[in-house]
Design a protein around this motif. Structure first.
Motif, PDB file in Angstrom:
ATOM      1  N   ILE A  31       7.480   2.892  -1.916  1.00 17.72           N
ATOM      2  CA  ILE A  31       6.601   4.045  -1.698  1.00 17.72           C
ATOM      3  C   ILE A  31       7.283   5.107  -0.830  1.00 17.72           C
ATOM      4  N   THR A  32       8.106   4.675   0.142  1.00 19.87           N
ATOM      5  CA  THR A  32       8.727   5.659   1.026  1.00 19.87           C
ATOM      6  C   THR A  32       9.748   6.501   0.264  1.00 19.87           C
ATOM      7  N   GLY A  33      10.590   5.845  -0.538  1.00 20.23           N
ATOM      8  CA  GLY A  33      11.602   6.576  -1.303  1.00 20.23           C
ATOM      9  C   GLY A  33      10.977   7.465  -2.363  1.00 20.23           C
ATOM     10  N   ILE A  50      17.394   6.664  -6.644  1.00 21.38           N
ATOM     11  CA  ILE A  50      17.882   5.434  -7.273  1.00 21.38           C
ATOM     12  C   ILE A  50      17.208   4.222  -6.639  1.00 21.38           C
ATOM     13  N   GLU A  51      16.956   3.228  -7.480  1.00 20.90           N
ATOM     14  CA  GLU A  51      16.298   2.001  -7.034  1.00 20.90           C
ATOM     15  C   GLU A  51      17.079   0.823  -7.615  1.00 20.90           C
ATOM     16  N   GLY A  52      17.422  -0.143  -6.767  1.00 20.37           N
ATOM     17  CA  GLY A  52      18.256  -1.262  -7.192  1.00 20.37           C
ATOM     18  C   GLY A  52      17.589  -2.201  -8.185  1.00 20.37           C
ATOM     19  N   THR A  59       8.582  -4.416  -0.958  1.00 22.87           N
ATOM     20  CA  THR A  59       7.302  -4.593  -0.263  1.00 22.87           C
ATOM     21  C   THR A  59       6.168  -3.817  -0.926  1.00 22.87           C
ATOM     22  N   SER A  60       6.503  -2.722  -1.588  1.00 19.06           N
ATOM     23  CA  SER A  60       5.463  -1.812  -2.073  1.00 19.06           C
ATOM     24  C   SER A  60       4.632  -2.348  -3.236  1.00 19.06           C
ATOM     25  N   SER A  61       4.899  -3.572  -3.712  1.00 19.68           N
ATOM     26  CA  SER A  61       3.963  -4.188  -4.659  1.00 19.68           C
ATOM     27  C   SER A  61       3.338  -5.442  -4.041  1.00 19.68           C
ATOM     28  N   LYS A  65      -2.810  -3.837  -0.044  1.00 14.18           N
ATOM     29  CA  LYS A  65      -3.313  -2.823  -0.968  1.00 14.18           C
ATOM     30  C   LYS A  65      -4.473  -2.024  -0.350  1.00 14.18           C
ATOM     31  N   LEU A  66      -4.398  -1.865   0.973  1.00 17.65           N
ATOM     32  CA  LEU A  66      -5.415  -1.075   1.658  1.00 17.65           C
ATOM     33  C   LEU A  66      -4.822   0.262   2.090  1.00 17.65           C
ATOM     34  N   ILE A  67      -5.589   1.302   1.917  1.00 17.06           N
ATOM     35  CA  ILE A  67      -5.243   2.607   2.466  1.00 17.06           C
ATOM     36  C   ILE A  67      -6.199   2.762   3.627  1.00 17.06           C
ATOM     37  N   PHE A 410       2.162   1.785   4.233  1.00 12.69           N
ATOM     38  CA  PHE A 410       1.955   2.405   2.915  1.00 12.69           C
ATOM     39  C   PHE A 410       1.087   3.660   3.084  1.00 12.69           C
ATOM     40  N   THR A 411       0.021   3.525   3.862  1.00 15.52           N
ATOM     41  CA  THR A 411      -0.957   4.611   4.018  1.00 15.52           C
ATOM     42  C   THR A 411      -0.297   5.908   4.490  1.00 15.52           C
ATOM     43  N   THR A 412       0.729   5.786   5.339  1.00 15.97           N
ATOM     44  CA  THR A 412       1.321   6.986   5.936  1.00 15.97           C
ATOM     45  C   THR A 412       2.638   7.391   5.254  1.00 15.97           C
TER      46      THR A 412
END
Ligand SMILES: Cc1cc2nc3c(=O)[nH]c(=O)nc-3n(C[C@H](O)[C@H](O)[C@H](O)COP(=O)(O)OP(=O)(O)OC[C@H]3O[C@@H](n4cnc5c(N)ncnc54)[C@H](O)[C@@H]3O)c2cc1C
Length: 595
Positions: A31-33, A50-52, A59-61, A65-67, A410-412
Motif C-alpha cells: 500500500i505504501t509503494g 516495481i514489485e518483487g 503485509t498489505s494483504s 483490514k481495518l481503516i 495501512f490507514t495512513t
C-alpha cells in the motif's frame, strides 16, 4: 485504456521502464509503494513502480483490514497518530474510495461497571471529538448489559456490566492496494510486478547506466522478497542513487531502470533494500508478527463487530462477509520475511482470548483459515515490546537520490506516501506541485452512484442475480460494467468460480486482463480471497483458475498443471498451523475481567 494492468502486455511496461530515465522509481508494491507512485505521478512526474512478487503480496494483504484511528493508540497517548488516522478514514469512506471502505460498528463489552464505563466512555468521547463534526460514521453509544447481549448474544452474560458501540471502517486490503496501483497507472505510472530490485545504482558506479539497452544476462545474486537469497553486494558506494538493477522474476534476466529519485517502500524489507546501495538505514525495522483466524459467521452469534481486551493488547472480531476475522497477535519475528507462518500456539492464543468473552467456546474445528503478517515497526530500544512501538512512520533521505519510508499503518498510507515523495523531491531541479491525492478518487469511485442505481438493469442485461451485481459493486465500484462486459461474449464467465462463494469466473478473467494477475496464487490469494475464506484455501478452484488464466495467457497444459501444483504447495504451507490438534484449556474466569 487508462488504469489497465494487462498481464498479457507485461513486456510493454518492461520496455517503457527501461526506455529512458524516470523522475521517480518506487520500489515495493504494497500500500505504501502504490500510494507513493500515485502521489508522485499525480504531481505530473514520470513514475515507475516495481514489485518483487505481486501487488500486496507482503503485509498489505495480511492486515486486520481495518481503516481506523486505533482506539488502543489513544490509550498509549499517540494522539497525533489517532487524529490523522481518523481524518484519513473519513476521507476514504466519503471521497476517495466509498466503494471499498465501509463503516463497521464495534461493540466493546464492559465488565467493571464503576471503573470501566467512565474510562472507556471518555476515550470514545475523545475518539469521536478528534474526528470533528462532519462525520460519515455515527457517534459512539452506551448500552446496558441487556442491550449488549441483544446485539451480541455470543457474549458470556455472567459479569457483563454493559457495553459501548463505536464505529470504524473496514476494507479488503489487497483489493484496495491494487486499486491504488491501478489509479497510479491511470495517471501514467508504469507498474511492473515480479520485478525485484537487486541493487541500487550510484552515480560513480563503474558500470555505466544501461537504460534502453536490451536486458543483461541473468544475475545470480540479489536480494529477493522471497527472503531466502542474500542481498547483493552494493555496486559501489559513494555518489547519489540514480536507479536500480532489477531482476525479472518471470525470466530471471536483469536490467537497469534509471531514475532521478528512488523511493524505497518495501515494508519489512526496507533496511535490506537500502543496504543494496551500500546505504545504512538510519533506523531499524523491527518485525512484529500478527496472526488472524477466519471463521464462519455461524460460529459467533453477533450482529456487530466486537473488540475485547487481552492481557497485552486487544482482540478484534471483525465481520467479513459470511465470515469472521478474529485477531490478532503481536510477537517479535526474525524468520522468513516473505512467508511468515502462524503456529499452533498462535491459533490457541487467539482461541483462548476469544473464549474469555464468548459463551460458546470456539475450537480449532471452527477455524476455516489462518494467516500471518509482519508489521514493519520502526524500532526504538531493542528491548521495547512490539506492542509498545509507535505506529507512526519515519521518512529518511540517507543519501542524495534515495528516500525511504518505514513504519506507519495501512490507514495512513496516503500521508506516508505524501511525506516520502516530499522528502525525495526536496532538491528536485524544477518546482513540483504539492500532493493532490486528497482530491483524487480511486478508480471505481467516480460515477459510483449512477452505477449503483443501474444495478437492476445490469443484472438483467447480463442475466446474473442482483446479489451478484451488488457483490461486484463492493469490489469494483463503477467499474462493474467493465468486469461484466466479457460475459456478453462468453456466458460461462457468469458462473460462480466455486459453489457457495460469490466470486464469478469473470473476475478471474478480469484479474488477468485488467489487474495484472500473472499466477494462480495472485488470483486466489489476493484478487479473490478464497485462500483465507474457504476451508480448503480455494484449492478446488485452482484448476478452473488455471484454465481461465491459461486461455488468456497462452499457457500450455504443462504450465497450467505447474501453476496449480505451485498453488497447492503454497496453500498447504499456509494451513500448517491448523494441523497439530491440541486440547484448549478452559478459559480462566479471572481473565474475563480485564486488568
Ligand atoms: C497483523 C497485522 C494487522 C494489521 N492491521 C492493520 C489495520 O487493521 N489497519 C491498519 O491501518 N494497519 C494495519 N496493519 C499495518 C499495515 O498492514 C501495514 O502498515 C502496511 O500494510 C504496510 O504496507 P507496506 O506497503 O509498507 O509494506 P508491504 O505491504 O509489506 O509492501 C512491501 C512490498 O515490497 C516488496 N519488496 C520487498 N523487497 C523488494 C525488492 N527488493 N524489490 C521489489 N519489491 C520488493 C514486497 O514484496 C512487498 O510487496 C497491520 C499489520 C499487521 C501485520
Amino acid at each position: 485504456m487508462p488504469g489497465v494492468l494487462d498481464a498479457r502486455d507485461r513486456n510493454t511496461a518492461l520496455r517503457k521502464l527501461t526506455a529512458g530515465p524516470l523522475d521517480v522509481l518506487v520500489i515495493g508494491g504494497g500500500i505504501t509503494g502504490a500510494g507513493a507512485a500515485l502521489d508522485a505521478v499525480s504531481r505530473g512526474l514520470r513514475v515507475g513502480l516495481i514489485e518483487g512478487r505481486d501487488l500486496a503480496a507482503g503485509t498489505s494483504s495480511r492486515s486486520s483490514k481495518l481503516i481506523h484511528g486505533g482506539l488502543r493508540y489513544l490509550e498509549q497517548r499517540d494522539f497525533k497518530l489517532v487524529r490523522e488516522a481518523l481524518r484519513e478514514r473519513d476521507l476514504l469512506v466519503t471521497r476517495l474510495a466509498p466503494h471499498l471502505v465501509k463503516p463497521v460498528p464495534f461493540l466493546y463489552p464492559l465488565y467493571r461497571k464503576v471503573v470501566e464505563r467512565p474510562y472507556v466512555g471518555a476515550g470514545l468521547v475523545i475518539y469521536d471529538a478528534m474526528e470533528g463534526t462532519k462525520r460519515p460514521v455515527p457517534y459512539h453509544r452506551h448500552l446496558s448489559a441487556r442491550g449488549g447481549l441483544r446485539r451480541a448474544p455470543a457474549l458470556r452474560p455472567e459479569r457483563l456490566a454493559g457495553a459501548m458501540v463505536y464505529y470504524d471502517a473496514q476494507v479488503d486490503d489487497a483489493r484496495y492496494t491494487l486499486t491504488v496501483a491501478r489509479t497510479a497507472a491511470a495517471h501514467g505510472a508504469i507498474v511492473l510486478t515480479r520485478a525485484t530490485a537487486t541493487s541500487l545504482l550510484r552515480s560513480d558506479d563503474d558500470a555505466a547506466p544501461t537504460a534502453g539497452r536490451p536486458p543483461a544476462p541473468p544475475e545470480t545474486t540479489g536480494s529477493a522478497p522471497r527472503g531466502g537469497r542474500p542481498p547483493a553486494p552494493p555496486e559501489k558506494t559513494g555518489g547519489r542513487v540514480i536507479g536500480a538493477r532489477v531482476r525479472d522474476e518471470e525470466t530471471d534476466r536483469s536490467f537497469d531502470i534509471m531514475a532521478s529519485r528512488v523511493i524505497v517502500c518495501t515494508g519489512v524489507w526496507t533496511d535490506l533494500v537500502a543496504s543494496l546501495g551500500g546505504v545504512q538505514a538510519r533506523y531499524e525495522v523491527r518485525m512484529s508478527k500478527g496472526v488472524h483466524l477466519v471463521m464462519p459467521r455461524a460460529a459467533i452469534d453477533a450482529a456487530t463487530g466486537m473488540i475485547a481486551r487481552t492481557e497485552k493488547s486487544v482482540l478484534f472480531f471483525i465481520p467479513w462477509g459470511e465470515r469472521w476475522i478474529v485477531g490478532t497477535t503481536d510477537t517479535d519475528w526474525s524468520g522468513d520475511r516473505a512467508e511468515p507462518t502462524a503456529t499452533g500456539e498462535d491459533v490457541d492464543y487467539i482461541l483462548l482470548a476469544a473464549n474469555r468473552v464468548l459463551a460458546k467456546p470456539l475450537t480449532r474445528a471452527d477455524v476455516i483459515g489462518v494467516y500471518a503478517g509482519l508489521r514493519p515497526l520502526v524500532a526504538a530500544a531493542a528491548d521495547t515490546p512490539t506492542t509498545k512501538l509507535s505506529r507512526e512512520h519515519v521518512v529518511d533521505v540517507p543519501v542524495p537520490g534515495l528516500a525511504t519510508v518505514a513504519g506507519g499503518k495501512f490507514t495512513t498510507y496516503r500521508l506516508m506516501a505524501r511525506d516520502v515523495v516530499d522528502a525525495a523531491l526536496a532538491d528536485f531541479p524544477r518546482p513540483v506541485a504539492e500532493s493532490v491525492t486528497a482530491q483524487l478518487p480511486l478508480l471505481g469511485a467516480d460515477g459510483l452512484p449512477a452505477v449503483r442505481a443501474a444495478a437492476q438493469r445490469l443484472a438483467e442485461d447480463y442475466d446474473v442475480p442482483l446479489t451478484t451485481v451488488e457483490h461486484l459493486l463492493t469490489r469494483y465500484g463503477a467499474l462493474v460494467p467493465e468486469v461484466l462486459e466479457p460475459v456478453g461474449r462468453d456466458r460461462s464467465l457468469a458462473r460462480p468460480l466455486l459453489d457457495g462463494y460469490p466470486y464469478l469466473r469473470a473476475e478471474v478473467a478480469y484479474a488477468v486482463t485488467h489487474e495484472g494477475a500473472l499466477h494462480v496464487e495472485d488470483v486466489l490469494a489476493r484478487r479473490v480471497r478464497l485462500l483465507i475464506e474457504s476451508p480448503d484455501a480455494g484449492v478446488p478452484a485452482a484448476a478452473e483458475v488455471g484454465a481461465i488464466m491459461g486461455g488468456l495467457l497462452g499457457w500450455s497444459r504443462r504450465r497450467r498443471a505447474l501453476e496449480v501444483r505451485r498453488y497447492l504447495e503454497f496453500a498447504e504451507s499456509a494451513a500448517e498451523a491448523l494441523q497439530s490438534a491440541a486440547d484448549l484449556p478452559e478459559p480462566a474466569d479471572s481473565v474475563l475481567v480485564p486488568a
